[in-house]
Design an enzyme around this catalytic site. Structure first.
Site, PDB file in Angstrom:
ATOM      1  N   ASP A  71       2.762 -40.096  49.634  1.00  0.00           N
ATOM      2  CA  ASP A  71       1.563 -39.272  49.465  1.00  0.00           C
ATOM      3  C   ASP A  71       1.826 -38.051  48.571  1.00  0.00           C
ATOM      4  O   ASP A  71       1.118 -37.056  48.634  1.00  0.00           O
ATOM      5  CB  ASP A  71       1.041 -38.800  50.825  1.00  0.00           C
ATOM      6  CG  ASP A  71       2.111 -38.088  51.648  1.00  0.00           C
ATOM      7  OD1 ASP A  71       3.269 -38.030  51.202  1.00  0.00           O
ATOM      8  OD2 ASP A  71       1.775 -37.583  52.734  1.00  0.00           O
ATOM      9  N   HIS A 273      18.630 -43.633  24.687  1.00  0.00           N
ATOM     10  CA  HIS A 273      17.767 -42.937  25.638  1.00  0.00           C
ATOM     11  C   HIS A 273      18.392 -42.935  27.027  1.00  0.00           C
ATOM     12  O   HIS A 273      17.758 -43.287  28.014  1.00  0.00           O
ATOM     13  CB  HIS A 273      16.371 -43.566  25.665  1.00  0.00           C
ATOM     14  CG  HIS A 273      15.492 -43.102  24.550  1.00  0.00           C
ATOM     15  ND1 HIS A 273      14.167 -43.437  24.446  1.00  0.00           N
ATOM     16  CD2 HIS A 273      15.750 -42.303  23.484  1.00  0.00           C
ATOM     17  CE1 HIS A 273      13.654 -42.885  23.348  1.00  0.00           C
ATOM     18  NE2 HIS A 273      14.604 -42.189  22.764  1.00  0.00           N
ATOM     19  N   ASP A 290      20.037 -34.276  24.117  1.00  0.00           N
ATOM     20  CA  ASP A 290      18.714 -34.394  23.492  1.00  0.00           C
ATOM     21  C   ASP A 290      17.713 -33.855  24.507  1.00  0.00           C
ATOM     22  O   ASP A 290      17.257 -34.565  25.402  1.00  0.00           O
ATOM     23  CB  ASP A 290      18.439 -35.864  23.167  1.00  0.00           C
ATOM     24  CG  ASP A 290      17.161 -36.065  22.369  1.00  0.00           C
ATOM     25  OD1 ASP A 290      16.307 -35.155  22.372  1.00  0.00           O
ATOM     26  OD2 ASP A 290      17.000 -37.141  21.760  1.00  0.00           O
ATOM     27  N   ASP A 301      11.814 -31.087  20.152  1.00  0.00           N
ATOM     28  CA  ASP A 301      12.686 -32.261  20.240  1.00  0.00           C
ATOM     29  C   ASP A 301      13.956 -31.941  19.471  1.00  0.00           C
ATOM     30  O   ASP A 301      14.009 -32.088  18.253  1.00  0.00           O
ATOM     31  CB  ASP A 301      11.980 -33.489  19.657  1.00  0.00           C
ATOM     32  CG  ASP A 301      12.689 -34.795  20.019  1.00  0.00           C
ATOM     33  OD1 ASP A 301      13.722 -34.737  20.703  1.00  0.00           O
ATOM     34  OD2 ASP A 301      12.199 -35.865  19.612  1.00  0.00           O
ATOM     35  N   HIS A 373      17.792 -46.467  15.032  1.00  0.00           N
ATOM     36  CA  HIS A 373      16.473 -45.837  15.112  1.00  0.00           C
ATOM     37  C   HIS A 373      16.100 -45.245  13.764  1.00  0.00           C
ATOM     38  O   HIS A 373      16.892 -45.263  12.818  1.00  0.00           O
ATOM     39  CB  HIS A 373      16.453 -44.754  16.200  1.00  0.00           C
ATOM     40  CG  HIS A 373      17.464 -43.660  16.011  1.00  0.00           C
ATOM     41  ND1 HIS A 373      17.278 -42.594  15.160  1.00  0.00           N
ATOM     42  CD2 HIS A 373      18.691 -43.468  16.568  1.00  0.00           C
ATOM     43  CE1 HIS A 373      18.325 -41.788  15.202  1.00  0.00           C
ATOM     44  NE2 HIS A 373      19.209 -42.311  16.048  1.00  0.00           N
ATOM     45  N   HIS A 377       9.956 -38.621  13.339  1.00  0.00           N
ATOM     46  CA  HIS A 377       8.643 -38.882  13.926  1.00  0.00           C
ATOM     47  C   HIS A 377       7.899 -37.558  13.963  1.00  0.00           C
ATOM     48  O   HIS A 377       8.500 -36.481  13.840  1.00  0.00           O
ATOM     49  CB  HIS A 377       8.749 -39.496  15.336  1.00  0.00           C
ATOM     50  CG  HIS A 377       9.505 -38.657  16.320  1.00  0.00           C
ATOM     51  ND1 HIS A 377       8.966 -37.537  16.934  1.00  0.00           N
ATOM     52  CD2 HIS A 377      10.768 -38.766  16.801  1.00  0.00           C
ATOM     53  CE1 HIS A 377       9.853 -37.013  17.759  1.00  0.00           C
ATOM     54  NE2 HIS A 377      10.964 -37.728  17.698  1.00  0.00           N
ATOM     55  N   HIS A 384       6.360 -37.751  20.543  1.00  0.00           N
ATOM     56  CA  HIS A 384       6.118 -38.655  19.415  1.00  0.00           C
ATOM     57  C   HIS A 384       4.627 -38.535  19.120  1.00  0.00           C
ATOM     58  O   HIS A 384       3.811 -39.306  19.611  1.00  0.00           O
ATOM     59  CB  HIS A 384       6.505 -40.094  19.760  1.00  0.00           C
ATOM     60  CG  HIS A 384       7.967 -40.254  20.047  1.00  0.00           C
ATOM     61  ND1 HIS A 384       8.463 -41.185  20.919  1.00  0.00           N
ATOM     62  CD2 HIS A 384       9.042 -39.592  19.573  1.00  0.00           C
ATOM     63  CE1 HIS A 384       9.779 -41.094  20.975  1.00  0.00           C
ATOM     64  NE2 HIS A 384      10.153 -40.135  20.161  1.00  0.00           N
ATOM     65  N   GLU A 402      16.461 -36.535  12.407  1.00  0.00           N
ATOM     66  CA  GLU A 402      17.430 -36.891  13.447  1.00  0.00           C
ATOM     67  C   GLU A 402      18.272 -38.120  13.119  1.00  0.00           C
ATOM     68  O   GLU A 402      18.185 -39.143  13.797  1.00  0.00           O
ATOM     69  CB  GLU A 402      16.716 -37.118  14.778  1.00  0.00           C
ATOM     70  CG  GLU A 402      15.534 -38.074  14.724  1.00  0.00           C
ATOM     71  CD  GLU A 402      14.953 -38.354  16.102  1.00  0.00           C
ATOM     72  OE1 GLU A 402      15.728 -38.622  17.042  1.00  0.00           O
ATOM     73  OE2 GLU A 402      13.716 -38.317  16.226  1.00  0.00           O
ATOM     74  N   TYR A 406      26.308 -44.226  16.429  1.00  0.00           N
ATOM     75  CA  TYR A 406      26.701 -44.539  17.806  1.00  0.00           C
ATOM     76  C   TYR A 406      27.664 -45.715  17.766  1.00  0.00           C
ATOM     77  O   TYR A 406      27.294 -46.815  17.343  1.00  0.00           O
ATOM     78  CB  TYR A 406      25.472 -44.870  18.645  1.00  0.00           C
ATOM     79  CG  TYR A 406      24.318 -43.908  18.381  1.00  0.00           C
ATOM     80  CD1 TYR A 406      24.200 -42.720  19.097  1.00  0.00           C
ATOM     81  CD2 TYR A 406      23.382 -44.186  17.379  1.00  0.00           C
ATOM     82  CE1 TYR A 406      23.169 -41.837  18.833  1.00  0.00           C
ATOM     83  CE2 TYR A 406      22.356 -43.302  17.108  1.00  0.00           C
ATOM     84  CZ  TYR A 406      22.245 -42.125  17.835  1.00  0.00           C
ATOM     85  OH  TYR A 406      21.225 -41.254  17.557  1.00  0.00           O
ATOM     86  N   ARG A 423      24.325 -37.468  17.384  1.00  0.00           N
ATOM     87  CA  ARG A 423      22.987 -37.278  16.829  1.00  0.00           C
ATOM     88  C   ARG A 423      22.774 -35.784  16.645  1.00  0.00           C
ATOM     89  O   ARG A 423      23.118 -34.992  17.534  1.00  0.00           O
ATOM     90  CB  ARG A 423      21.915 -37.862  17.747  1.00  0.00           C
ATOM     91  CG  ARG A 423      20.500 -37.684  17.200  1.00  0.00           C
ATOM     92  CD  ARG A 423      19.486 -38.629  17.871  1.00  0.00           C
ATOM     93  NE  ARG A 423      19.238 -38.380  19.280  1.00  0.00           N
ATOM     94  CZ  ARG A 423      19.662 -39.166  20.268  1.00  0.00           C
ATOM     95  NH1 ARG A 423      20.369 -40.251  20.015  1.00  0.00           N
ATOM     96  NH2 ARG A 423      19.378 -38.878  21.533  1.00  0.00           N
ATOM     97  N   GLU A 425      19.567 -33.423  15.736  1.00  0.00           N
ATOM     98  CA  GLU A 425      18.113 -33.516  15.574  1.00  0.00           C
ATOM     99  C   GLU A 425      17.507 -32.127  15.485  1.00  0.00           C
ATOM    100  O   GLU A 425      17.729 -31.278  16.348  1.00  0.00           O
ATOM    101  CB  GLU A 425      17.491 -34.266  16.748  1.00  0.00           C
ATOM    102  CG  GLU A 425      15.986 -34.407  16.658  1.00  0.00           C
ATOM    103  CD  GLU A 425      15.416 -35.212  17.811  1.00  0.00           C
ATOM    104  OE1 GLU A 425      14.264 -35.645  17.714  1.00  0.00           O
ATOM    105  OE2 GLU A 425      16.133 -35.396  18.819  1.00  0.00           O
TER     106      GLU A 425
END
Length: 468
Positions: A71, A273, A290, A301, A373, A377, A384, A402, A406, A423, A425
């Site tokens: 709930d 991710h 990130d 971002d 990737h 964006h 996004h 970005e 990897y 990365r 970014e």
């Protein structure tokens, strides 16, 4: 007995008085003063009308509430389009925007809102509601009804050439479910137009008012990333490092994060991710963070990658420099008129050349093994964000830059490169002739990263008792 009755009457009176105060919309003190204004939202509705075809109406529904556990609901996040065009941040609502003025027995109008009703008993549990009168006074609408009145509202959607709408929240419950059902019943087989066509054109170019909030969100995020670098040590857990960033976000007034934070040490940094953030000790590994704040609806971002022990290994430094070089070359293209596809093409070119120089790949076609990737964006109310897909860059857009590489364990290269994930970014405002780095407060060069890690952190002195 008389004393007991008096006490009960006093309790009842106090309870009713508290509900009455709630029903009258008593506001808490010290609220933020930099929210978007009702004039901003009204201007966005007019901009929408200007794009809509003749004899059309746009219909926007609130997002449904989501159950977190039994709930208990997740903290509610409004439909960004609903917020953009109205400023309304509650569930169980519907906004109608008409291209032309409409007339009925009450007069003329070109917009109508249906919102959830005031309920003092519920507000004492779950917080204040604007209600119809609050939407009129605070958001500037003249025609506002409670959502349960939608079914009786005299509108014939069939008379419009087009109804502009987004995907309907068919999985909604409560009043929103009834709203959607009544809308479908009134719609019949009326022609529809894709709402994204219009919202993408509008939301893709940020107004000055939006940029104030978006820049603040990015600045908060950048300061948080720098503080995470100062605070890091090999004995930390991923979640502790995440907590440091979230504290900084909240310290500066950010309501939330724009997406689930990603804090990946070592092999976890090679998962694009990765959201578990449950490694209990980051050790002497690279950490990829990130994490972006959300301030008044606008999301940053920002990603940084840094060594937990303060010094890059030669292999880590080599990969980091390739990614940095790619980001620098992409930034040179961040101005009006650039083809959007050119950004990823440039990033891929630099990344592939760097990996071939190191002997990790032999041909540019192999790059996809280590770079899965795109480099950019749009950014705004959604991390996004909406925009016109594939369009040339225009001044006022805000994009991410970005690039990343990897190299998970088991990759077809020398083992010395394994488990290096990098990365970097940043968020960039597109200008007429050049872009502007918005996330400049987060160190990027590897030398600046190492220097920042060596600095003292405000969190160094934090000592909590051990758990029993």
């Amino acid at each position: 007995m008389k004393v007991l009755k008096q006490a009960l009457l006093f309790v009842m009176f106090s309870f009713v008085a508290s509900l009455t105060a709630t029903a009258q919309g008593t506001e808490p003190e010290s609220q933020p003063t930099d929210y978007l204004t009702k004039e901003f939202h009204a201007g966005r509705r007019q901009a929408l009308r200007d794009l809509m075809p003749a004899n059309s109406v746009a219909v926007v529904f609130a997002y449904p509430e989501r159950i977190f556990s039994k709930d208990v609901n997740y903290v509610y996040h409004p439909n960004p389009d609903m917020y953009y065009f109205s400023g309304y941040k509650e569930p169980d609502a519907c906004l109608l925007v008409f291209k032309e003025m409409q007339t009925d027995a009450e007069g003329s109008y070109n917009e109508v809102m249906f919102v959830r009703r005031r309920d003092p008993s519920r507000e004492s549990w779950t917080g204040r509601r604007l209600g119809a009168e609050g939407v009129k006074s605070k958001l500037g609408f003249s025609r506002v009804y409670v959502s349960t009145e939608f079914d009786k509202f005299p509108i014939d959607f069939k008379k419009f050439s087009e109804v502009v709408t987004d995907r309907l929240p068919d999985d909604a419950g409560g009043d929103l479910k009834a709203l959607v059902a009544n809308f479908k019943g009134k719609m019949g087989t009326t022609n529809t137009a894709d709402f994204a066509t219009f919202t993408g054109a509008l939301r893709g170019i940020k107004t000055p008012e939006e940029l104030v909030l978006l820049k603040k969100s990015v600045e908060i995020s950048s300061i948080a990333h720098a503080e995470a670098m100062r605070a890091v040590n090999p004995k930390m857990s991923e979640r502790e490092l995440e907590g440091i960033m979230l504290y900084v976000h909240k310290k500066y007034g950010a309501e939330d994060e724009g997406y689930p934070p990603i804090v990946g040490a070592g092999a976890n940094g090679c998962i694009l991710h990765y959201e578990e953030n449950n490694s209990t000790e980051i050790k002497n590994q690279l950490v990829l963070m990130d994490v972006g704040a959300e301030y008044h609806g606008y999301s940053a971002d920002v990603t940084r990658t840094f060594p937990a022990n303060g010094k890059f290994t030669e292999e880590q430094k080599a990969i980091y420099q390739i990614v940095y070089d790619a980001q620098e070359e992409v930034f040179k293209l961040c101005h009006e008129g650039t083809k959007s596809a050119a950004l990823n093409a440039k990033a891929s070119e630099v990344l592939a050349a760097g990996l071939m120089k190191l002997g990790i790949i032999k041909t540019a076609a192999e790059l996809r093994t280590y770079y899965g990737h795109s480099v950019t964006h749009q950014l705004g109310l959604d991390v996004h964000d909406k925009g016109v897909r594939g369009s040339d860059l225009k001044a006022g857009m805000v994009l991410t830059n970005e690039p990343g590489l990897y190299i998970p364990a088991g990759s077809p290269c020398d083992k010395k490169w394994w488990n290096i994930g990098v990365r970097i970014e940043d968020d960039v405002l597109i200008g007429k002739t050049e872009g502007t780095w918005l996330s400049i407060d987060a160190p990027r060069k590897w030398q600046d990263v190492e220097k920042t890690i060596a600095e003292k952190s405000i969190f160094d002195a934090v000592k909590l008792p051990a758990l029993k």
